[in-house]
Design a protein around this motif. Structure first.
Motif, PDB file in Angstrom:
ATOM      1  N   PHE B 127     -41.206 -35.306  13.735  1.00  0.00           N
ATOM      2  CA  PHE B 127     -41.335 -34.308  12.675  1.00  0.00           C
ATOM      3  C   PHE B 127     -42.408 -34.720  11.662  1.00  0.00           C
ATOM      4  N   VAL B 131     -45.666 -32.566  10.509  1.00  0.00           N
ATOM      5  CA  VAL B 131     -46.079 -32.300   9.124  1.00  0.00           C
ATOM      6  C   VAL B 131     -47.542 -32.714   8.931  1.00  0.00           C
ATOM      7  N   ASP B 155     -32.697 -34.617   3.522  1.00  0.00           N
ATOM      8  CA  ASP B 155     -33.396 -35.660   4.274  1.00  0.00           C
ATOM      9  C   ASP B 155     -34.709 -35.115   4.829  1.00  0.00           C
ATOM     10  N   ILE B 156     -34.661 -33.877   5.281  1.00  0.00           N
ATOM     11  CA  ILE B 156     -35.871 -33.285   5.864  1.00  0.00           C
ATOM     12  C   ILE B 156     -36.947 -33.144   4.787  1.00  0.00           C
ATOM     13  N   TRP B 157     -36.535 -32.737   3.613  1.00  0.00           N
ATOM     14  CA  TRP B 157     -37.492 -32.701   2.494  1.00  0.00           C
ATOM     15  C   TRP B 157     -38.104 -34.096   2.286  1.00  0.00           C
ATOM     16  N   ASP B 158     -37.244 -35.111   2.319  1.00  0.00           N
ATOM     17  CA  ASP B 158     -37.746 -36.473   2.144  1.00  0.00           C
ATOM     18  C   ASP B 158     -38.791 -36.833   3.206  1.00  0.00           C
ATOM     19  N   ALA B 160     -40.627 -34.888   5.019  1.00  0.00           N
ATOM     20  CA  ALA B 160     -41.840 -34.095   4.841  1.00  0.00           C
ATOM     21  C   ALA B 160     -42.654 -34.602   3.657  1.00  0.00           C
ATOM     22  N   SER B 161     -41.980 -34.889   2.558  1.00  0.00           N
ATOM     23  CA  SER B 161     -42.711 -35.292   1.357  1.00  0.00           C
ATOM     24  C   SER B 161     -43.340 -36.666   1.522  1.00  0.00           C
ATOM     25  N   ALA B 164     -46.331 -36.137   3.690  1.00  0.00           N
ATOM     26  CA  ALA B 164     -47.375 -35.409   2.965  1.00  0.00           C
ATOM     27  C   ALA B 164     -48.021 -36.289   1.900  1.00  0.00           C
ATOM     28  N   PHE B 165     -47.202 -37.056   1.191  1.00  0.00           N
ATOM     29  CA  PHE B 165     -47.751 -37.898   0.130  1.00  0.00           C
ATOM     30  C   PHE B 165     -48.647 -38.989   0.708  1.00  0.00           C
TER      31      PHE B 165
END
Lengths: 198, 198, 198, 198, 198, 198
Positions: B127, B131, B155-158, B160-161, B164-165
């Protein structure tokens, strides 16, 4: 009924920490509405705070050779390359407003090579897209190309950082399904009438 | 003579704003040296401050199902996909230290599909790379795949972020030619002897 | 219990044809262990024999302008581009040993453009990666670029053949899931102590 | 005047080592001409010897479920994907001869999905192209797909190795500009009349 | 001064063959202006005639399950994928007018996966983009997916042909640098007022 | 039994509109058989009519610097890049006939860089493939390159339009699974004997 603006829970203004609430009210005052990115990212206050600090460091910075409109050009080109609906639509609006050119954002989002921009701006966007797509291949020649257009190394850092930061923004917006406010689509395309009428 | 660590001027510690100097001294105390990213990004204090705030929000956060080692796995996989030397080497070191597995970072940097990780971690990294490479194609099915591995939406937000970061971080490091400290290459590969010896 | 080193059955040394057994014992004598590629490919003795003959023709060849370390640089860069864990790790180790530069292999595997190499070596690796990725686009201009760096046409054949041969090796290793020996990860990163101690 | 068949010097048969000369004369006897690959690669006798040993191990091997025609299908599909003119033309000819189907090679070179082949052969070629293009993504699911078509793991090794070996061959042929013999273009397209007529 | 609308000479209406002049006047009557594609392509009257015949066969056709708005969705998605400014802007306008949804065209041009469309329309656009990007990989499974959404084979032909035809249009527009009329950018975004006022 | 030539119903000649029937009979008279594209596309008479009008405007046009053979080179190169079996095989045949060079079509379909063509034709095909793959990146420099080879802007329009039109053709052929007539595969490879024998 309002359309869903994010896959994630969206907090209400009143439930936000004071600093974020104030910031958002400020934006609302200025824009006439709250851009969805603020509410959607407020699901994570600490991240939103850092996001805004980074955003401000890049976009509110004084000095340098990048106009506010040019910074938005970088954002729109980057967001087009990353297929980020929110950022193309929202920053396209801001670009139109800053540059007072209603056609420019659509041109840059689809293909900056056909946009009504200067050769210097073309070089700026070529570089921004290289940062987006293959930053590991960037080298001296890229710096030379930009310097030949009158940019100095600080400007190049600005271009790179704006493109990189909105690459982050694009990815988060894409993952959470961030929906642009309807207001953005039309903003800057037609003369602002309401405010002028007393 | 020290090798150049960035295309851009690197400030001296003593010339930095107090908050950044303190933070850097803290890291130096803990790591035994100052990771070059701090000094190189300190060329732009406001941006470094925002960078660190974002970094801390993602990596120091308590709660959630991502261990510290797993967060570093995401960083290493993302940085490998973006061909970022600094981030592969520096976060590879941190990953080895956190997971106490000296082989893991090299495996994940080259091809996470062959790494000694769990199916859950494999899904997490699949995943993270989506991203990185095609966030605009992420949809419900990706969320379902991760939920089936026990991750929840936070967790998925984590994931992804973090991806991305560090995509942002990778791009800036690539553009400024950020050089990893020599110390990182070996860190976590051999038992730490010095500190244990009185 | 030993980890699985290949999807396929791995023969025991004693069951191998004499010539392969001798070769492998020789390598073991020299390296201190048997690199897994020998055992895994020995599942097909005729193919392993041809593989070793090709390997030796390219890597043991005397003459030409490519040092042994430079040949390993080509292998590491190619294997990084093909995401081959075995070859990055094993030949990364050999590269460190040959060049006595503990950082070089990681640099080249991640992004040779940022590695501590000469412009001549940079051109060599640029070409090797073009062989890997789009050999059908190679033409006179590529030969001119390399000649300008002091390579002659025989050297260019060497670069191309090494890259092409390890492209073969990368693909087989990826398909059979060839696992690097743990020993390789650390080799060449720290001074060899054991042998020096009587 | 004969067209140039390689960027590199092409030795004369009489100047070759005896073993290679014999092998080439044998091929000439059988095919009626010397395929250019033999002469061009004979510029490097040791490499040619290894090349032929590998070639024979893969293509002359008895046993397994891959017919000689199917092995050539893998070569043609791989060579099409790598845009290798020599290998598409030469092995296309051999494929036509083996399969006695004059249309098959062109179909497979352009798009094997539209070729007159069985679903089993389609799966075989899908896998061969995955080996060619993204071997690092190959995993259990690919093995399952092929097993479901009746291939066993030894067959899968064969498919992978043939694709990988001709990937090597494609790259060298592309770099040296190896020219197919004119004879190959027509071979297997029309009934062989001359030999049958006394 | 009018901006240049094409790299090539643009004929005046009065110099065009009668059939083309009539057609163009008809469009002008209806739209209120002459879309630049007509004038730019009129540089080649025979080609424009064929272009219009093909266009009409696909877009004016009665019957089938594709509404006029859906046909424009296919055009906008295809043109976005091909980065064709003229077609995104001009057909985006037509799409807004047909569907009476001022936001839809921008959504589809940037990322149809985030657009306010039905699952059936999503499948239609997924297929159109596969036609655009990798038509050689289209097979039975793609037809099944569309049939499951209620399309029959004639509809699938329509989707494919519209995507393929505007792929042609995109390429020519890109090469000649076809500039969208300014009028298109705003069309369909605001209620049409002028005509309603007597 | 005849093989299926299209996924779609193929009309019989006698059921076609008179103009299409006549055109097809004409082609049959000239070629000795009816190319499948005519019958398969006749499933949609209006589209076939437009297709033929466009085809004729581009390929039957008098004047300009592109010979008939060169136009077919563009078609074959484009169709190879789009993996269109029908167009590679059918137009490969026509190319061989026009140029009286039996090897040329296979060379161009696989890799035009290795074909027996002039530098001017090489530039022509480089451009045609750029139209095929990234028309949005075409700009002044591409026009300059072609002008330096003696092409004028009308020739460039021709190259672009032929490539764009056959890109359309390739996509439709791929989607409907259009099968080349067996006759095409051999045409132009051997001297035409039958007609010369009374």
């Amino acid at each position: 009924m309002n359309p869903v603006i994010s896959r994630y829970p969206v907090p209400e203004l009143k439930d936000l920490p004071a600093d974020l609430r104030e910031r958002i009210l400020e934006v609302q005052e200025k824009a006439g509405f709250v851009p969805n990115v603020f509410l959607a990212l407020a699901h994570r206050p600490a991240e939103l705070r850092a996001f805004l600090a980074y955003h401000d460091a890049l976009l509110l910075k004084e000095g340098g050779r990048l106009s506010k409109g040019e910074r938005e050009m970088i954002i729109v080109a980057t967001s087009g390359a990353n297929n980020c609906l929110y950022c193309v639509v929202a920053h396209g609006a801001i670009l139109r407003v800053y540059e007072k050119k209603p056609l420019l954002a659509d041109q840059i989002a689809v293909n900056h090579r056909k946009a009504d921009i200067t050769p210097r701006q073309r070089a700026m966007l070529d570089f921004a897209l290289k940062v987006t797509r293959s930053s590991h291949e960037i080298g001296d020649a890229d710096f030379e190309t930009l310097r030949a257009q009158g940019f100095d190394d600080e400007d190049i850092w600005d271009i790179a950082s704006i493109s990189a930061f909105f690459g982050l923004s694009n990815r988060i917006a894409n993952v959470i399904g961030l929906r642009p406010n309807d207001e953005f689509y039309l903003m800057g395309r037609v003369p602002r009438q309401k405010k002028e009428q007393p």
